[in-house]
Motif scaffolding. Structure first.
Motif, PDB file in Angstrom:
ATOM      1  N   LEU A 160       2.061 -16.214   0.989  1.00 13.54           N
ATOM      2  CA  LEU A 160       2.809 -16.918   2.027  1.00 13.54           C
ATOM      3  C   LEU A 160       2.818 -16.016   3.266  1.00 13.54           C
ATOM      4  O   LEU A 160       3.220 -14.848   3.186  1.00 13.54           O
TER       5      LEU A 160
ATOM      6  N   LEU B 100       5.749  -6.344   6.207  1.00 10.30           N
ATOM      7  CA  LEU B 100       5.359  -6.393   7.607  1.00 10.30           C
ATOM      8  C   LEU B 100       3.860  -6.147   7.762  1.00 10.30           C
ATOM      9  O   LEU B 100       3.300  -5.252   7.118  1.00 10.30           O
TER      10      LEU B 100
ATOM     11  N   VAL C 136       3.361  -6.321  14.612  1.00 13.91           N
ATOM     12  CA  VAL C 136       4.450  -6.552  15.557  1.00 13.91           C
ATOM     13  C   VAL C 136       3.867  -6.629  16.955  1.00 13.91           C
ATOM     14  O   VAL C 136       3.083  -5.761  17.359  1.00 13.91           O
TER      15      VAL C 136
ATOM     16  N   LYS D 146       7.916 -11.319  -4.568  1.00 13.88           N
ATOM     17  CA  LYS D 146       8.022 -10.023  -3.895  1.00 13.88           C
ATOM     18  C   LYS D 146       8.683 -10.215  -2.534  1.00 13.88           C
ATOM     19  O   LYS D 146       8.682 -11.324  -1.999  1.00 13.88           O
ATOM     20  N   PRO D 147       9.253  -9.155  -1.955  1.00 14.36           N
ATOM     21  CA  PRO D 147       9.809  -9.297  -0.610  1.00 14.36           C
ATOM     22  C   PRO D 147       8.707  -9.386   0.439  1.00 14.36           C
ATOM     23  O   PRO D 147       7.571  -8.959   0.181  1.00 14.36           O
ATOM     24  N   PRO D 148       9.029  -9.916   1.606  1.00 10.55           N
ATOM     25  CA  PRO D 148       8.034  -9.944   2.693  1.00 10.55           C
ATOM     26  C   PRO D 148       7.634  -8.533   3.105  1.00 10.55           C
ATOM     27  O   PRO D 148       8.466  -7.622   3.133  1.00 10.55           O
TER      28      PRO D 148
ATOM     29  N   PHE E 146      12.010  -5.212   4.357  1.00 10.24           N
ATOM     30  CA  PHE E 146      12.731  -5.817   3.243  1.00 10.24           C
ATOM     31  C   PHE E 146      12.643  -4.953   1.997  1.00 10.24           C
ATOM     32  O   PHE E 146      11.579  -4.452   1.649  1.00 10.24           O
ATOM     33  N   GLY E 147      13.774  -4.794   1.303  1.00  8.37           N
ATOM     34  CA  GLY E 147      13.789  -4.254  -0.051  1.00  8.37           C
ATOM     35  C   GLY E 147      13.666  -5.403  -1.033  1.00  8.37           C
ATOM     36  O   GLY E 147      13.287  -6.519  -0.659  1.00  8.37           O
TER      37      GLY E 147
ATOM     38  N   TYR F 154       4.403 -11.392   8.747  1.00 13.27           N
ATOM     39  CA  TYR F 154       4.699 -10.821   7.450  1.00 13.27           C
ATOM     40  C   TYR F 154       3.851 -11.530   6.403  1.00 13.27           C
ATOM     41  O   TYR F 154       3.526 -12.706   6.548  1.00 13.27           O
TER      42      TYR F 154
ATOM     43  N   GLU G  80       0.379  -2.442  10.526  1.00  2.56           N
ATOM     44  CA  GLU G  80       0.702  -1.706   9.306  1.00  2.56           C
ATOM     45  C   GLU G  80      -0.544  -1.506   8.433  1.00  2.56           C
ATOM     46  O   GLU G  80      -0.567  -1.883   7.268  1.00  2.56           O
TER      47      GLU G  80
ATOM     48  N   TYR H 108       6.323 -11.359  15.063  1.00  3.42           N
ATOM     49  CA  TYR H 108       5.938 -10.592  13.884  1.00  3.42           C
ATOM     50  C   TYR H 108       5.147 -11.459  12.907  1.00  3.42           C
ATOM     51  O   TYR H 108       5.424 -12.651  12.774  1.00  3.42           O
TER      52      TYR H 108
ATOM     53  N   LEU I  96       4.330 -15.367   6.872  1.00  2.31           N
ATOM     54  CA  LEU I  96       5.539 -15.694   7.621  1.00  2.31           C
ATOM     55  C   LEU I  96       5.451 -15.128   9.028  1.00  2.31           C
ATOM     56  O   LEU I  96       5.034 -13.999   9.232  1.00  2.31           O
TER      57      LEU I  96
ATOM     58  N   ILE J  46       2.626  -2.622  16.576  1.00  7.40           N
ATOM     59  CA  ILE J  46       2.545  -2.085  15.219  1.00  7.40           C
ATOM     60  C   ILE J  46       1.481  -2.847  14.429  1.00  7.40           C
ATOM     61  O   ILE J  46       1.456  -4.072  14.444  1.00  7.40           O
TER      62      ILE J  46
ATOM     63  N   GLN K 226       3.881 -12.366   2.189  1.00  4.29           N
ATOM     64  CA  GLN K 226       4.752 -12.355   1.019  1.00  4.29           C
ATOM     65  C   GLN K 226       4.014 -12.872  -0.195  1.00  4.29           C
ATOM     66  O   GLN K 226       3.611 -14.037  -0.245  1.00  4.29           O
TER      67      GLN K 226
ATOM     68  N   TYR L 246      18.975 -10.278   1.045  1.00  2.72           N
ATOM     69  CA  TYR L 246      18.459  -8.972   1.413  1.00  2.72           C
ATOM     70  C   TYR L 246      19.441  -8.255   2.352  1.00  2.72           C
ATOM     71  O   TYR L 246      19.873  -8.826   3.365  1.00  2.72           O
TER      72      TYR L 246
END
Lengths: 114, 110
Positions: free
Chosen positions: A88, A45, A48, A41-43, B100-101, A35, A58, A33, A90, A56, A37, B87
């Motif tokens: 970043l 997607l 995939v 903030k959260p990572p 992820f939230g 990601y 996105e 995967y 990931l 996938i 970031q 998380y």
């Protein structure tokens, strides 16, 4: 080996440059995967791969081009990026399938677009 | 996708237990409950996951409500190294990948 290795750790690139991010794992995981970031903030997607095939996307802009040459390697090719792409990046791997498997993440590549 | 709700932030003192809550009232029967944490300047790290029964590992314990609409991650003795964003994520039931939230930012005071 229980790690996901990402190189480089830091990358500064101009908007006309072409660069690649690399991710490697030797855990026998068949799903990988990417990601993205942003700070605080959260990572999110991006892509995939399952059994070396893209499963996938996105809705990621075409200036990001993923590649999975074999079951251990995942690349992200970058071209004509914008400053807002600084983030970043990931990489993660897992066994494919549903919820029984955890993901292993790399420590990321911090990208700055100037 | 089923959503999870976590407090934005929590504080704890070093060497005390920490209980991190997560609500997931729309969880489906095939959803696993996963917890990850992200230390500063690192990638997320798998902590624990479970389906119905409580789970323990070397890092933490996961307590799952009987109706599965909520869960709690338990750190038995917080250390400064446990300061991270935690998380709570639902996986399975056709969900395509880890999503992820906003997580809970845990601060640990000496």
């Amino acid at each position: 080996d229980t790690e996901v290795t990402q190189t480089p750790k830091h990358l500064v690139m101009g908007m006309t440059n072409k660069k690649s991010l690399k991710c490697e794992q030797h855990m026998g995981h068949r799903a990988m995967y990417w990601y993205k970031q942003k700070a605080k903030k959260p990572p999110e997607l991006m892509f995939v791969y399952s059994y070396e095939k893209l499963s996938i996307n996105e809705s990621v802009p075409s200036r990001f081009s993923p590649e999975c040459p074999n079951s251990s390697l995942l690349n992200l090719h970058l071209h004509a990026l914008q400053p807002e792409d600084s983030a970043l990046y990931l990489c993660a791997s897992s066994q494919p399938g549903t919820g029984t498997y955890g993901y292993t993440f790399g420590s990321g590549t911090r990208l700055t677009v100037v | 996708d089923a959503k999870t709700t976590q407090p934005n932030s929590m504080e704890s003192n070093e060497e005390e237990p920490v209980h991190l809550p997560c609500n997931h009232s729309t969880i489906s029967g095939t959803d696993y409950i996963h917890w990850y944490r992200q230390l500063p300047s690192q990638g997320p790290e798998y902590v624990i996951h479970g389906l119905t029964s409580n789970v323990n590992n070397r890092m933490a314990s996961l307590a799952i409500a009987e109706d599965r609409k909520s869960s709690t991650l338990i750190l038995h003795r917080a250390t400064l190294r446990d300061a991270a964003v935690y998380y709570c994520i639902l996986r399975g039931g056709g969900r395509r990948a880890l999503t992820f939230g906003s997580g809970t930012r845990l601060q640990v005071q000496p």
